[in-house]
Design an enzyme around this catalytic site. Structure first.
Site, PDB file in Angstrom:
ATOM      1  N   GLY A 148       0.826  -1.196   0.000  1.00 30.84           N
ATOM      2  CA  GLY A 148       0.000   0.000   0.000  1.00 30.84           C
ATOM      3  C   GLY A 148       0.863   1.248   0.000  1.00 30.84           C
ATOM      4  N   CYS A 149       0.217   2.390  -0.204  1.00 32.65           N
ATOM      5  CA  CYS A 149       0.951   3.646  -0.323  1.00 32.65           C
ATOM      6  C   CYS A 149       1.543   4.103   1.015  1.00 32.65           C
ATOM      7  CB  CYS A 149       0.061   4.723  -0.928  1.00 32.65           C
ATOM      8  SG  CYS A 149      -1.576   4.881  -0.165  1.00 32.65           S
ATOM      9  N   TYR A 150       0.709   4.218   2.037  1.00 31.93           N
ATOM     10  CA  TYR A 150       1.239   4.571   3.356  1.00 31.93           C
ATOM     11  C   TYR A 150       2.299   3.566   3.831  1.00 31.93           C
ATOM     12  CZ  TYR A 150      -2.380   8.155   4.307  1.00 31.93           C
ATOM     13  OH  TYR A 150      -3.177   9.278   4.293  1.00 31.93           O
ATOM     14  N   THR A 152       4.373   1.810   2.177  1.00 36.64           N
ATOM     15  CA  THR A 152       5.631   1.997   1.458  1.00 36.64           C
ATOM     16  C   THR A 152       6.425   3.152   2.050  1.00 36.64           C
ATOM     17  OG1 THR A 152       4.765   1.076  -0.612  1.00 36.64           O
ATOM     18  CG2 THR A 152       6.654   2.560  -0.772  1.00 36.64           C
ATOM     19  N   ALA A 153       5.792   4.303   2.195  1.00 36.38           N
ATOM     20  CA  ALA A 153       6.493   5.484   2.712  1.00 36.38           C
ATOM     21  C   ALA A 153       6.983   5.270   4.137  1.00 36.38           C
ATOM     22  CB  ALA A 153       5.574   6.707   2.646  1.00 36.38           C
TER      23      ALA A 153
END
Length: 344
Positions: A148-150, A152-153
């Site tokens: 997911g995006c969150y 990953t960061a």
């Protein structure tokens, strides 16, 4: 060259994936599916693709998708589970950009997503697609759960600290902000212009679906020991981008933090460790697959602040999926993603 299919080509993640794939020198885009848009040219929905493809949307069918070497699922949770077993049995490799193959504990998946996991046998061989961690396993994977995006960061921001054992892993705080595209293309009151513009708000503060995925990855980095993480996401009035501000308490205040990060990511094409004290911005990575990271140590104390920014639709979704595809088929990881970020 490989034949590629995309199930779910009408959302923001889907069109971002198409934007990359139509320029990829090793990809023949064979099928793009949408039940609601069957027969409609993809370029009619997304005019930016007019010069690049004349393919039309079609209904997802096992027979057609089985002619592909790889199929991407850019679909809501629960969809990829329905077709993946049959496609894998037919020799097709899978990258799921949804949540179905991200969380190894299927009971935990059911708890957070509210549906039963029906592919436990497939889940047992699935590889979590964070290349900076699982590159070797991704090479031979038949099924990859794209992060997911969150997650990953946050994971890329924390990994060097946790793996080196220099922070208190029981008191981590991830304060994260995302653009509105992270909510998807489906119309919702909360993401209307009049609702989201000129406003800033937290959501999911009591518990968000990405929390177990983040904790899973950080626990793996922590020698399979659980971590204590407070994760609070926020909605910001911009289209795309994620900014994660990550806090941790140092247990070793003598460590050279900048050297630690630079050495940890020295061979990672898509992770850019900026000079100490820098302030990366989401605009720096807009439209690119890069993650920019910088470090701060306020008042030279025992708190480390990590700033981690990505484009939620690229490194947080479609770009990372293509990066995984490149690894799976032996292409250079940056193939199809050599453009710099868009400014302004």
């Amino acid at each position: 060259m490989i034949n590629v299919g995309l199930v779910g080509g009408t959302g923001y993640t889907g069109v971002e994936l198409l934007r990359i794939l139509v320029q990829h020198p090793e990809v023949n885009l064979k099928v793009v599916t949408s039940r609601g848009e069957e027969g409609k040219p993809v370029a009619d929905m997304y005019p930016n693709l007019r010069p690049y493809t004349d393919i039309c949307f079609s209904v997802p069918q096992l027979e057609t998708l089985s002619e592909c070497d790889l199929v991407f699922f850019a679909t809501p949770h629960g969809v990829a589970m329905e077709m993946t077993p049959d496609l894998v049995a037919n020799g097709v490799r899978i990258i799921d950009l949804g949540a179905d193959f991200r969380i190894y504990d299927t009971d935990e998946y059911s708890k957070w997503y509210g549906i039963e996991h029906t592919c436990k046998d497939i889940m047992a061989e699935t590889i979590y697609g964070l290349p900076e961690v699982n590159r070797e396993q991704i090479k031979d994977a038949r099924v990859v759960g794209n992060p997911g995006c969150y997650p990953t960061a946050v994971q890329l921001g924390y990994l060097p600290l946790i793996k080196s054992g220099v922070v208190d892993t029981q008191n981590l705080i991830a304060d994260c902000k995302s653009g509105v595209s992270g909510a998807g293309r489906q119309a919702k009151v909360g993401t209307l212009l009049c609702e989201a513009s000129e406003s800033f708000s937290a959501y999911g503060a009591s518990g968000h679906r990405h929390l177990p995925e983040i904790k899973q990855g950080l626990a793996f980095a922590n020698q399979n020991k659980d971590v204590g993480l407070t994760f609070v996401p926020h909605l910001t009035p911009m289209i795309r981008g994620i900014h994660a501000t990550l806090y941790a308490k140092l247990t070793d205040t003598n460590v050279d933090l900048q050297k630690l990060y630079e050495e940890f990511y020295q061979d990672e094409h898509f992770v850019d460790v900026m000079p100490f004290g820098s302030h990366p911005a989401t605009r720096n990575v807009k439209g690119s697959n890069f993650n920019q990271i910088s470090l701060h140590r306020p008042q030279d104390g025992d708190t480390i602040v990590v700033l981690s920014v990505i484009d939620n639709l690229v490194k947080g979704a479609a770009g990372q999926a293509v990066q995984n595809m490149n690894i799976m088929f032996g292409f250079p990881e940056h193939t199809g993603m050599t453009q710099p970020a868009m400014l302004p």
